[in-house]
Design a protein around this motif. Sequence first.
Motif, PDB file in Angstrom:
ATOM      1  N   VAL A   1     -55.975  -1.771  19.387  1.00 16.43           N
ATOM      2  CA  VAL A   1     -54.604  -2.014  18.939  1.00 16.43           C
ATOM      3  C   VAL A   1     -53.640  -1.448  19.970  1.00 16.43           C
ATOM      4  N   MET A   2     -52.485  -2.062  20.059  1.00 16.58           N
ATOM      5  CA  MET A   2     -51.460  -1.590  20.979  1.00 16.58           C
ATOM      6  C   MET A   2     -50.746  -0.370  20.396  1.00 16.58           C
ATOM      7  N   PRO A   3     -50.117   0.418  21.255  1.00 14.20           N
ATOM      8  CA  PRO A   3     -49.229   1.459  20.746  1.00 14.20           C
ATOM      9  C   PRO A   3     -48.109   0.821  19.917  1.00 14.20           C
ATOM     10  N   PRO A   4     -47.463   1.605  19.054  1.00 11.49           N
ATOM     11  CA  PRO A   4     -46.395   1.046  18.209  1.00 11.49           C
ATOM     12  C   PRO A   4     -45.293   0.394  19.029  1.00 11.49           C
ATOM     13  N   LYS A   5     -44.735  -0.675  18.453  1.00 15.53           N
ATOM     14  CA  LYS A   5     -43.549  -1.325  19.019  1.00 15.53           C
ATOM     15  C   LYS A   5     -43.754  -1.721  20.476  1.00 15.53           C
ATOM     16  N   SER A   6     -44.795  -2.492  20.706  1.00 18.46           N
ATOM     17  CA  SER A   6     -45.104  -2.917  22.072  1.00 18.46           C
ATOM     18  C   SER A   6     -44.552  -4.295  22.395  1.00 18.46           C
ATOM     19  N   THR A   7     -44.390  -5.144  21.389  1.00 21.70           N
ATOM     20  CA  THR A   7     -43.989  -6.532  21.653  1.00 21.70           C
ATOM     21  C   THR A   7     -42.782  -6.914  20.803  1.00 21.70           C
ATOM     22  N   TRP A   8     -41.927  -7.741  21.379  1.00 21.48           N
ATOM     23  CA  TRP A   8     -40.782  -8.294  20.658  1.00 21.48           C
ATOM     24  C   TRP A   8     -40.716  -9.779  21.004  1.00 21.48           C
ATOM     25  N   PHE A   9     -40.905 -10.602  19.987  1.00 23.71           N
ATOM     26  CA  PHE A   9     -40.885 -12.051  20.192  1.00 23.71           C
ATOM     27  C   PHE A   9     -39.531 -12.626  19.788  1.00 23.71           C
ATOM     28  N   GLU A  10     -39.026 -13.497  20.585  1.00 19.34           N
ATOM     29  CA  GLU A  10     -37.836 -14.289  20.279  1.00 19.34           C
ATOM     30  C   GLU A  10     -38.092 -15.703  20.771  1.00 19.34           C
ATOM     31  N   PRO A  11     -37.530 -16.698  20.100  1.00 20.94           N
ATOM     32  CA  PRO A  11     -36.717 -16.605  18.894  1.00 20.94           C
ATOM     33  C   PRO A  11     -37.563 -16.366  17.647  1.00 20.94           C
ATOM     34  N   LYS A  12     -36.902 -15.898  16.586  1.00 23.93           N
ATOM     35  CA  LYS A  12     -37.572 -15.607  15.328  1.00 23.93           C
ATOM     36  C   LYS A  12     -37.563 -16.835  14.421  1.00 23.93           C
TER      37      LYS A  12
END
Length: 414
Positions: free
Chosen positions: A393-404
């Motif tokens: 698993v990745m560390p917390p808050k590793s990815t942010w996808f846009e658009p939602k």
Amino acid sequence: MAIIRPFNGLRPKVALAAQVAARPYDVLSAAEAKQEAAGNPYSYYHVSKSEIDLPDDIDTHSQQVYDQAAANLRKFVQDGTLFQEDQPAYYIYKLVMNGRAQTGLVCVSAVADYNNGIIKKHEFTRPDKELDRINHIKTTLAQTGNVFLAYNDVPEVNALIEQWQEQHAPIYDFTASDGISHTVWVVNTPTAVQEITTLFAEKVPATYIADGHHRAASASLVQKELQENGKITSVDNPANYFLTTIFPASQLAIMDYNRVVKDLNGLSKEAFLSNLDYFFNVEEIGHLPQQPTMLHEFTMYLEGRWYRLVAEEGTYTTDPIGVLDVTILSNNILSKYLGIQDQRTDKRIDFIGGIRGLQELVKRVDSGEWKVAFALYPVTIQQLFDIADSGNVMPPKSTWFEPKLRDGLITHLI
């Protein structure tokens, strides 16, 4: 191989689609949702964040909130705002942001695939967030939030979806107030439905959760509870599936997910910068914000100045987790010098999605509430796949996808 099914989606009548559509429940606060829904009785926030219809001091995890969501959903159905499809269907959902398009298939995916690792994860989930969605699903008898999945491109699937768009008119086509356009087609002919189902069963060995780990986990836990209580008597029971939209990897882009920290853990600015020299090539770059331009490069904002940090060789490993920039930052700065050992629980750190831009980092630090900010180069989709495939698993808050994806355009009733 991936098991997906068409379903009888609950969706808004065409004239109200743009008013119903709402951002995902977990990307904004109750106050922000209340402001966005002001003057709009059709907003899906009345279902996904129903606390906006209750006193401001309400406990957002109280049963009263979930009951309000169920009541609002029933009202939308009764007054015709929402209606249920009369036959099972797939849906094609195209989003365009800043000229970049991504097109996914809205379907229901098998809970069994989630439980058996066909649907792969890359994040830990938190029990409190799971419980919130469990209570929401059990009370509303609906999966109101979409799980965003990705898969390695299958040319036959891509071609079929493109052909359907060319030959059929969309059911929804609007641009939201943030400039993101949303276009949806319904796929309901028996031949096309069967072809899609078969292609995934034969060509897609796995799908990957890009966004929505808590929504997926809660769907699984609700299904388990219903099954243990004898309320699922057929393999076709809707609770055996959960709402997903699946995108080909080639169309996806991950944005940066940045950090701000409240203090330097007792260090002076000079001592902190001196310590960084052990693991990074440190260069002061001035007052203007600059994004990192490659992997293992960071930019940092401290006391009105920006710095470029390039990780030295030997400060990271080449395994799927060790090579991540979030890991490099955590191991060589956050835990080593700033005393932050658990990013999920430590109140001295906060996370800023890249959609907010670097000016948000400047704003936070210049306010005096936060001391230092770190901007990261985005994780790649291949890194996400590699980690999920490795079972890590990745560390917390590793990815942010846009658009939602917007909530409310298509809901799955269980």
